[in-house]
Motif scaffolding. Structure first.
Motif, PDB file in Angstrom:
ATOM      1  N   ARG A  65       0.822  -1.208   0.000  1.00  0.00           N
ATOM      2  CA  ARG A  65       0.000   0.000   0.000  1.00  0.00           C
ATOM      3  C   ARG A  65       0.851   1.252   0.000  1.00  0.00           C
ATOM      4  O   ARG A  65       1.960   1.244   0.519  1.00  0.00           O
ATOM      5  N   ARG A  94       0.791   5.861  -0.163  1.00  0.00           N
ATOM      6  CA  ARG A  94       0.106   7.155  -0.138  1.00  0.00           C
ATOM      7  C   ARG A  94       0.948   8.130  -0.926  1.00  0.00           C
ATOM      8  O   ARG A  94       2.152   8.211  -0.724  1.00  0.00           O
ATOM      9  N   GLU A  99      -4.486  13.654  -1.325  1.00  0.00           N
ATOM     10  CA  GLU A  99      -3.725  12.444  -1.033  1.00  0.00           C
ATOM     11  C   GLU A  99      -4.346  11.273  -1.779  1.00  0.00           C
ATOM     12  O   GLU A  99      -5.545  11.051  -1.692  1.00  0.00           O
ATOM     13  N   ARG A 108      -4.509   7.219  -2.197  1.00  0.00           N
ATOM     14  CA  ARG A 108      -4.156   5.957  -1.543  1.00  0.00           C
ATOM     15  C   ARG A 108      -4.134   4.891  -2.616  1.00  0.00           C
ATOM     16  O   ARG A 108      -5.103   4.754  -3.370  1.00  0.00           O
ATOM     17  N   SER A 139     -11.984  11.951   2.826  1.00  0.00           N
ATOM     18  CA  SER A 139     -11.882  10.740   2.018  1.00  0.00           C
ATOM     19  C   SER A 139     -13.159  10.539   1.207  1.00  0.00           C
ATOM     20  O   SER A 139     -14.264  10.563   1.747  1.00  0.00           O
TER      21      SER A 139
END
Lengths: 205, 295
Positions: free
Chosen positions: A133, A135, A151, A153, A172
């Motif tokens: 994962r 960012r 940002e 992800r 988000s």
């Protein structure tokens, strides 16, 4: 004869190396930040293409942008985590339908935004990743002297990084929709949710 | 005849050693400073990489011996786990809203206020005043609230940030002609902004948002942030420069119209993308504030 064999062995070693060490893939593929950068640059290229300017090329321009975005976005993952618990109750066909409708709703909204693109600057601040994962943080500086922190992800899949959430000014996208879906589903059914989403998509076109 | 294997293996080792140096350009300057020698960092990175690999291998082997790992996990298993993990996330970690019906009424009021009054006013204003001037006005009001940000940085124990906010305020008020020009944020100085307020300060000290309030005229807030806004108003010079209520309100309305003229389209986008704009706005407010407090 012998040298051909030697080369074959070298190639076998290299293939095994790249096959066995997923981490070695960055030798030819960029990291998450590079992936975001290349996608962003391709979109900006389409938007600044003089051959695609004006409202008569609107549909064609959008189609091209959508193709580029779709390569980088894992819409199924975005849909799955937005719908959260309800996702499991859906059949495969329903999942497909939801992903299709939801992604076009999200894409159209951002596409409208992109249409107003006027020389905003994108500053790449950095990336953090732990294996699977990552960012990527960027900052959009508008001509109106405002800074919008964004940002991305991402998750690695098949040697590429795919976006599974975007945070704009700390908000988000996935969480925001999850709260809305959850709120909606406590009052009405999934069928009504689907109907509302479709109406939303229609409304925009 | 069999030298190909050796060469191939050797190439792989070279790649493996060179790779971390290529991967982590950001880290190398630090190692450079420590090592002093140009060749040392890549070697150090390579050895760190090897050490990491072997310790991981050891840990893995122990796991296998302990019987916890029976076989290498397949791709689909990993994907399945991710799915589980995401599905298992608490579905609603958002702000509580016990006065939802009142809030929704105020939301509808603000929605109409925007489309019927604020937006037409801002559109008219926009056609008369050029964008540069409107950005200048925005900068002016932003700069005026400088003391609020500075004091709150200090209250949160962010001394350096408070210093930067002081420099911003000083530079923009003097060289920036009363704040119309953002000299401190410009090319030459490039100072960051630290948008701290009392609501965030209370949050830093552990106070939760309490509950959601959608104020008429003012929009999204919370119990905590309403307290903060009241507290901050004592630090905002506007309230001392223009103490008379009528004029004070006029100044605020002007600030609002100017701001709206620069952000026409934002609220429309939110409405178009949202399933329920009221809920979308409420959660966006919550997430945004929580993020600000964490920073």
């Amino acid at each position: 004869m012998g040298s051909i064999r030697a080369w074959m062995r070298i190639s076998v070693c290299l293939i095994l190396f790249f096959g066995l060490f997923p981490g070695a893939q960055f030798l030819w593929a960029g990291g998450p930040l590079e992936d975001i950068r290349s996608t962003t640059e391709r979109i900006l290229e389409i938007l600044s293409d003089p051959g695609l300017e004006g409202s008569e090329h609107r549909a064609e321009r959008r189609k091209k942008v959508r193709e580029v975005v779709d390569e980088r976005f894992d819409w199924e993952a975005i849909s799955r985590s937005s719908l959260s618990t309800q996702w499991r109750n859906l059949s495969a066909a329903e999942k497909d339908e939801f992903t299709r409708v939801f992604s076009s709703l999200v894409e159209r909204t951002y596409m409208d935004r992109l249409e107003n693109y006027s020389g905003e600057e994108v500053i790449y601040l950095g990336e953090e990743s732990d294996g699977g994962r990552a960012r990527v943080r960027v900052k959009i500086v508008t001509r109106k002297n405002q800074e919008i922190p964004v940002e991305y992800r991402l998750r690695s899949g098949n040697g590429e990084w795919l976006v599974y959430d975007i945070l704009i000014e700390g908000v988000s996208l996935v969480k925001n929709y999850r709260v809305q879906f959850n709120d909606f589903l406590t009052k009405s059914s999934y069928a009504e949710l689907m109907e509302r989403l479709k109406a939303k998509v229609e409304q925009q076109s | 005849m069999k030298r190909g294997w050796g060469l191939g293996f050797f190439l792989c080792m070279i790649l493996w050693i060179v790779a971390p140096a290529a991967q982590a350009p950001a880290e190398s300057p630090r190692s450079d400073a420590a090592g002093g020698d140009g060749e040392v960092p890549s070697l150090r990175l390579a050895s760190a990489r090897m050490a990491a690999f072997f310790s991981e291998y050891e840990a893995r082997r122990e796991e296998v011996q302990a019987g916890t790992v029976l076989a290498a996990r397949t791709e689909s298993e990993v994907a399945g786990e991710l799915e589980e993990a995401e599905g298992a996330e608490p579905p609603t970690t958002s702000i509580s809203d016990p006065i939802e019906s009142v809030n929704r009424a105020f939301y509808r009021f603000n929605d109409k206020l925007y489309f019927w009054v604020l937006k037409p006013a801002a559109q008219g204003y926009r056609t008369v005043v050029p964008e540069t001037a409107r950005v200048g006005v925005r900068n002016f009001f932003y700069n005026l609230a400088g003391p609020v940000r500075m004091i709150n940085c200090a209250l949160q124990g962010k001394g350096e940030e408070a210093g930067y906010e002081f420099v911003r305020l000083f530079m923009n008020t003097t060289v920036g002609l009363g704040g119309f020009l953002d000299v401190a944020g410009g090319e030459a100085m490039q100072l960051e902004r630290y948008e701290e307020d009392l609501g965030q300060t209370l949050g830093v000290y552990g106070m939760g948002p309490s509950f959601y309030i959608h104020w008429p005229f003012l929009g999204p807030s919370s119990g905590r942030d309403t307290l903060g806004t009241i507290g901050d108003s004592f630090l905002n010079p506007v309230n001392y420069l223009v103490p008379e209520a009528g004029y004070n309100a006029a100044v605020r309305v002007y600030d609002r119209v100017n701001e709206t003229s620069l952000t026409i389209g934002d609220y429309e986008d939110l409405k178009r993308s949202a399933l329920d704009p009221y809920v979308a706005l409420r959660d966006a407010y919550y997430q945004h504030r929580e993020n600000r407090i964490r920073e």
